[in-house]
Design a protein around this motif. Sequence first.
Motif, short mmCIF file in Angstrom:
data_model
loop_
_atom_site.label_atom_id
_atom_site.label_comp_id
_atom_site.label_asym_id
_atom_site.label_seq_id
_atom_site.Cartn_x
_atom_site.Cartn_y
_atom_site.Cartn_z
N ARG A 103 -51.93 37.41 38.74
CA ARG A 103 -51.49 38.78 38.47
C ARG A 103 -50.97 39.45 39.74
NH1 ARG A 103 -53.23 40.14 33.29
NH2 ARG A 103 -52.54 42.30 33.58
N LYS A 134 -60.65 37.05 33.87
CA LYS A 134 -60.97 36.77 35.27
C LYS A 134 -62.18 35.87 35.40
CE LYS A 134 -62.00 39.17 39.63
NZ LYS A 134 -62.21 40.51 40.26
N GLU A 158 -50.32 47.93 33.76
CA GLU A 158 -51.70 47.51 33.55
C GLU A 158 -52.31 48.09 32.27
OE1 GLU A 158 -55.92 47.63 36.04
OE2 GLU A 158 -54.01 47.74 37.10
N HIS A 193 -59.70 47.21 30.95
CA HIS A 193 -60.53 46.71 32.04
C HIS A 193 -61.41 45.55 31.58
CE1 HIS A 193 -62.99 46.64 35.64
NE2 HIS A 193 -64.09 46.85 34.91
N SER A 253 -49.32 42.71 29.64
CA SER A 253 -49.37 43.53 30.86
C SER A 253 -48.94 42.71 32.07
CB SER A 253 -50.77 44.10 31.06
OG SER A 253 -51.74 43.07 31.23
N ASN A 254 -49.37 41.46 32.13
CA ASN A 254 -48.99 40.59 33.23
C ASN A 254 -47.49 40.32 33.22
OD1 ASN A 254 -49.00 38.80 35.37
ND2 ASN A 254 -50.45 37.36 34.47
N CYS A 290 -60.96 43.49 28.98
CA CYS A 290 -60.15 42.31 28.69
C CYS A 290 -59.79 41.57 29.97
CB CYS A 290 -58.88 42.72 27.94
SG CYS A 290 -59.14 43.24 26.23
N ALA A 291 -59.43 42.32 31.01
CA ALA A 291 -59.09 41.69 32.29
C ALA A 291 -60.27 40.95 32.87
CB ALA A 291 -58.59 42.75 33.27
N GLN A 292 -61.48 41.50 32.72
CA GLN A 292 -62.67 40.86 33.27
C GLN A 292 -63.02 39.58 32.51
OE1 GLN A 292 -62.66 42.82 36.36
NE2 GLN A 292 -64.60 41.74 36.11
N THR A 307 -53.59 41.14 27.86
CA THR A 307 -53.56 40.52 29.19
C THR A 307 -52.24 39.82 29.46
OG1 THR A 307 -54.70 38.56 28.29
CG2 THR A 307 -56.06 40.25 29.33
#
Length: 426
Positions: free
Chosen positions: A413, A204, A174, A197, A267-268, A199-201, A264
């Motif tokens: 993910r 999402k 992650e 965090h 990491s995925n 970037c993930a949001q 993103t």
Amino acid sequence: MNAPTPTGTPSEATEATEAAGGCPVRHGSTLTRLYGPQASEDPHGIYERLRHQHGPVAPVLLEGDVPAWLVLGYRENRRVLENPRQFTRDSRIWRDWKEGRVEDSSPLMQMVGWRPDCVSQEGEPHRRLRGAVTDNLQAVAGRGIRRHVTRFANKQIDAFAAEGSADLVGQYAEYLPMLVLTRLFGLAEGEGRRLAHSCAQVIKGGEEAVAHNDLIMKILAELAERKRAEPGSDFTTGLLHHQAGLDDGEILSHLRLVLIAAHTTTSNLLARVLQSVLTHPSHMAGLVSGQLNISAVVEEVMWNTPPLAVCPGRFATADLELGGQQVKAGDLLVLGLAAGNLDPEIRPDTTTTLHGNKAHLAFSGGSHECPGQGVGQAIIETAVDVLLHRLHALRLATAPDELTSTASTWESRLDRLPVEFTPQVV
């Protein structure tokens, strides 16, 4: 057209299209949603139902009940990706946005809205901006990127090596790519977790996406200002001084683009590659013995679970037919990369080994194909290699079928990857 407010769930399909043209109903009552609780649980089930009901192109609703076409077929995806004159990345022709049905504050705009970057351009403007990105990605990739990955991978592993157990998603995959990117961008290492965090949001979606995007832009603006005063051998400095002469807006937009996309997706993909290694004993044995190259595992994952399941944003430049659907000028199309890779027209048997076959859609395609493939490959290969050499007797700590994933519109993910191994004294 006055139609009821959408009430459909992802398990419901639409039979309704505008009588005048065939583009998705603006406010249809049973259009399939690609977001929400049910969509997060079984995206592949949704893709297959849509394929069965509509064929290779299906009408759907995106976040905010925004209508779009989801391209499910492999050949149809290729047609869209490779024909920028018919399907442009320039969202300024998007009819729903132009006519005020999508606000600039919509979380969806973080993924499909126009920006002064190469993703939003075609033709000569695209070539100028992409050239700057490609040149500098190649430069940083050649400056010891594997050394940086090795350093940060060992640092991550040191934090849990003595425990004899770990979650390789939350404690490794992650954050590792972002730690490497902070080094390549010239950012402070301490910014890594906060940026990961945010970037993930953004990917999402939801109410917090805009605020997290603003935070990313603030950090990157401060970085660019610092690098103007104190140049270095990093990606940011390279953009600032590239012969293409990028202006301030173009600099910030490309820093954002590369940071979010590179982190993103990498990491995925790293999490999925580790999952594949740990759930297939032959993969683990082959990698440890040297009989299997990690690139072969990466290729397999690219076909079966690409890191970006749905690629945002192409816009039809004229009325046309695609996959049996009548697409209208200004319609939004989103590309089902995961669905296209599993298209039964090209993969009737998804259990067939695909080693050496790089025709997957995971990097998209055409002139907008991902320019950072080399950087991502280096991060993943090195991260897996370091992990397997550091952790002895590494094994999955749960049954493979108990591993779960959570999907957004754009990606699926892995939630956790619990493992056990021989504890080490660090």
